[in-house]
Design a protein around this motif. Structure first.
Motif, PDB file in Angstrom:
ATOM      1  N   PRO A 138      -3.415  -8.950  13.968  1.00  0.00           N
ATOM      2  CA  PRO A 138      -3.578  -9.120  12.520  1.00  0.00           C
ATOM      3  C   PRO A 138      -3.659  -7.812  11.720  1.00  0.00           C
ATOM      4  CG  PRO A 138      -5.013 -10.618  13.694  1.00  0.00           C
ATOM      5  CD  PRO A 138      -4.396  -9.720  14.721  1.00  0.00           C
ATOM      6  N   PRO A 139      -4.288  -6.744  12.238  1.00  0.00           N
ATOM      7  CA  PRO A 139      -4.335  -5.511  11.433  1.00  0.00           C
ATOM      8  C   PRO A 139      -2.969  -4.850  11.235  1.00  0.00           C
ATOM      9  CG  PRO A 139      -6.039  -5.461  13.119  1.00  0.00           C
ATOM     10  CD  PRO A 139      -5.158  -6.630  13.416  1.00  0.00           C
ATOM     11  N   SER A 140      -1.952  -5.268  11.976  1.00  0.00           N
ATOM     12  CA  SER A 140      -0.643  -4.633  11.836  1.00  0.00           C
ATOM     13  C   SER A 140       0.004  -4.937  10.497  1.00  0.00           C
ATOM     14  CB  SER A 140       0.282  -5.070  12.969  1.00  0.00           C
ATOM     15  OG  SER A 140       0.612  -6.433  12.849  1.00  0.00           O
ATOM     16  N   LYS A 141      -0.478  -5.934   9.793  1.00  0.00           N
ATOM     17  CA  LYS A 141       0.078  -6.271   8.474  1.00  0.00           C
ATOM     18  C   LYS A 141      -0.183  -5.158   7.462  1.00  0.00           C
ATOM     19  CE  LYS A 141       1.140 -10.485   9.829  1.00  0.00           C
ATOM     20  NZ  LYS A 141       1.295 -10.295  11.239  1.00  0.00           N
ATOM     21  N   GLU A 142      -1.239  -4.373   7.693  1.00  0.00           N
ATOM     22  CA  GLU A 142      -1.606  -3.309   6.759  1.00  0.00           C
ATOM     23  C   GLU A 142      -0.964  -1.973   7.103  1.00  0.00           C
ATOM     24  OE1 GLU A 142      -5.849  -3.178   6.675  1.00  0.00           O
ATOM     25  OE2 GLU A 142      -6.016  -5.329   6.343  1.00  0.00           O
ATOM     26  N   LEU A 143      -0.243  -1.880   8.231  1.00  0.00           N
ATOM     27  CA  LEU A 143       0.390  -0.628   8.612  1.00  0.00           C
ATOM     28  C   LEU A 143       1.602  -0.370   7.724  1.00  0.00           C
ATOM     29  CD1 LEU A 143       0.327  -0.924  12.507  1.00  0.00           C
ATOM     30  CD2 LEU A 143      -1.202   0.395  11.060  1.00  0.00           C
ATOM     31  N   ARG A 144       1.869   0.879   7.448  1.00  0.00           N
ATOM     32  CA  ARG A 144       3.029   1.221   6.643  1.00  0.00           C
ATOM     33  C   ARG A 144       4.067   1.906   7.528  1.00  0.00           C
ATOM     34  NH1 ARG A 144       3.461   6.524   5.122  1.00  0.00           N
ATOM     35  NH2 ARG A 144       1.721   7.840   5.691  1.00  0.00           N
ATOM     36  N   ASP A 145       5.320   1.817   7.135  1.00  0.00           N
ATOM     37  CA  ASP A 145       6.406   2.428   7.869  1.00  0.00           C
ATOM     38  C   ASP A 145       6.939   3.589   7.048  1.00  0.00           C
ATOM     39  OD1 ASP A 145       8.456   3.097   9.503  1.00  0.00           O
ATOM     40  OD2 ASP A 145       9.538   1.208   9.326  1.00  0.00           O
ATOM     41  N   PRO A 146       6.641   4.834   7.431  1.00  0.00           N
ATOM     42  CA  PRO A 146       7.072   5.969   6.615  1.00  0.00           C
ATOM     43  C   PRO A 146       8.592   6.120   6.566  1.00  0.00           C
ATOM     44  CG  PRO A 146       6.060   6.734   8.647  1.00  0.00           C
ATOM     45  CD  PRO A 146       5.858   5.256   8.591  1.00  0.00           C
ATOM     46  N   PHE A 147       9.311   5.607   7.558  1.00  0.00           N
ATOM     47  CA  PHE A 147      10.766   5.712   7.532  1.00  0.00           C
ATOM     48  C   PHE A 147      11.366   4.782   6.479  1.00  0.00           C
ATOM     49  CE2 PHE A 147       9.698   7.143  11.835  1.00  0.00           C
ATOM     50  CZ  PHE A 147      10.317   8.375  11.815  1.00  0.00           C
ATOM     51  N   GLU A 148      10.762   3.629   6.256  1.00  0.00           N
ATOM     52  CA  GLU A 148      11.248   2.722   5.225  1.00  0.00           C
ATOM     53  C   GLU A 148      10.943   3.258   3.828  1.00  0.00           C
ATOM     54  OE1 GLU A 148       9.926  -1.258   5.676  1.00  0.00           O
ATOM     55  OE2 GLU A 148      11.009  -1.576   7.546  1.00  0.00           O
ATOM     56  N   GLU A 149       9.862   4.013   3.692  1.00  0.00           N
ATOM     57  CA  GLU A 149       9.493   4.548   2.384  1.00  0.00           C
ATOM     58  C   GLU A 149      10.453   5.623   1.909  1.00  0.00           C
ATOM     59  OE1 GLU A 149       5.501   5.932   2.748  1.00  0.00           O
ATOM     60  OE2 GLU A 149       4.649   3.917   2.892  1.00  0.00           O
ATOM     61  N   HIS A 150      11.088   6.325   2.850  1.00  0.00           N
ATOM     62  CA  HIS A 150      11.925   7.477   2.480  1.00  0.00           C
ATOM     63  C   HIS A 150      13.387   7.254   2.809  1.00  0.00           C
ATOM     64  CE1 HIS A 150       8.392   9.808   1.535  1.00  0.00           C
ATOM     65  NE2 HIS A 150       7.866   9.461   2.690  1.00  0.00           N
ATOM     66  N   GLU A 151      13.853   5.994   2.792  1.00  0.00           N
ATOM     67  CA  GLU A 151      15.271   5.736   3.013  1.00  0.00           C
ATOM     68  C   GLU A 151      16.065   6.142   1.786  1.00  0.00           C
ATOM     69  OE1 GLU A 151      15.998   1.737   4.160  1.00  0.00           O
ATOM     70  OE2 GLU A 151      15.273   2.046   6.194  1.00  0.00           O
ATOM     71  N   ASP A 152      17.213   6.741   2.032  1.00  0.00           N
ATOM     72  CA  ASP A 152      18.075   7.147   0.913  1.00  0.00           C
ATOM     73  C   ASP A 152      19.305   6.302   0.861  1.00  0.00           C
ATOM     74  OD1 ASP A 152      17.228  10.572   1.476  1.00  0.00           O
ATOM     75  OD2 ASP A 152      16.352   9.176   0.065  1.00  0.00           O
TER      76      ASP A 152
END
Length: 44
Positions: free
Chosen positions: A30-44
Protein backbone atom coordinates in the motif's frame (compact mmCIF):
# COMPACT_ATOMS: atom_id res chain seq x y z
CA UNK A 1 25.66 -24.27 19.30
CA UNK A 2 26.31 -21.61 21.90
CA UNK A 3 29.15 -19.88 20.13
CA UNK A 4 29.05 -16.15 19.49
CA UNK A 5 29.52 -16.79 15.78
CA UNK A 6 26.27 -18.78 15.65
CA UNK A 7 24.26 -16.01 17.29
CA UNK A 8 25.89 -13.40 15.06
CA UNK A 9 25.00 -15.42 11.96
CA UNK A 10 21.39 -15.83 13.13
CA UNK A 11 21.14 -12.12 13.91
CA UNK A 12 22.50 -11.13 10.49
CA UNK A 13 20.17 -13.61 8.76
CA UNK A 14 17.14 -12.19 10.57
CA UNK A 15 18.25 -8.65 9.78
CA UNK A 16 18.60 -9.51 6.10
CA UNK A 17 15.18 -11.16 5.96
CA UNK A 18 13.47 -8.26 7.74
CA UNK A 19 15.10 -5.59 5.54
CA UNK A 20 14.16 -7.56 2.42
CA UNK A 21 10.58 -7.97 3.62
CA UNK A 22 10.27 -4.29 4.47
CA UNK A 23 11.66 -3.29 1.06
CA UNK A 24 9.18 -5.53 -0.75
CA UNK A 25 6.35 -4.11 1.36
CA UNK A 26 7.38 -0.53 0.61
CA UNK A 27 7.89 -1.23 -3.09
CA UNK A 28 4.76 -3.24 -3.83
CA UNK A 29 2.43 -2.80 -0.87
CA UNK A 30 0.00 0.00 0.00
CA UNK A 31 2.74 2.62 0.65
CA UNK A 32 3.90 2.28 -2.96
CA UNK A 33 1.01 4.51 -4.07
CA UNK A 34 2.84 7.50 -2.56
CA UNK A 35 6.16 6.82 -4.33
CA UNK A 36 7.12 9.13 -7.16
CA UNK A 37 8.92 8.23 -10.37
CA UNK A 38 11.60 10.83 -11.15
CA UNK A 39 11.96 9.54 -14.72
CA UNK A 40 8.30 10.25 -15.47
CA UNK A 41 8.62 13.76 -14.03
CA UNK A 42 11.43 14.71 -16.42
CA UNK A 43 10.27 13.15 -19.70
CA UNK A 44 10.78 15.37 -22.71
Amino acid sequence: METPAFFTAVFLWCLLISVTGYSIYMGFGPPSKELRDPFEEHED
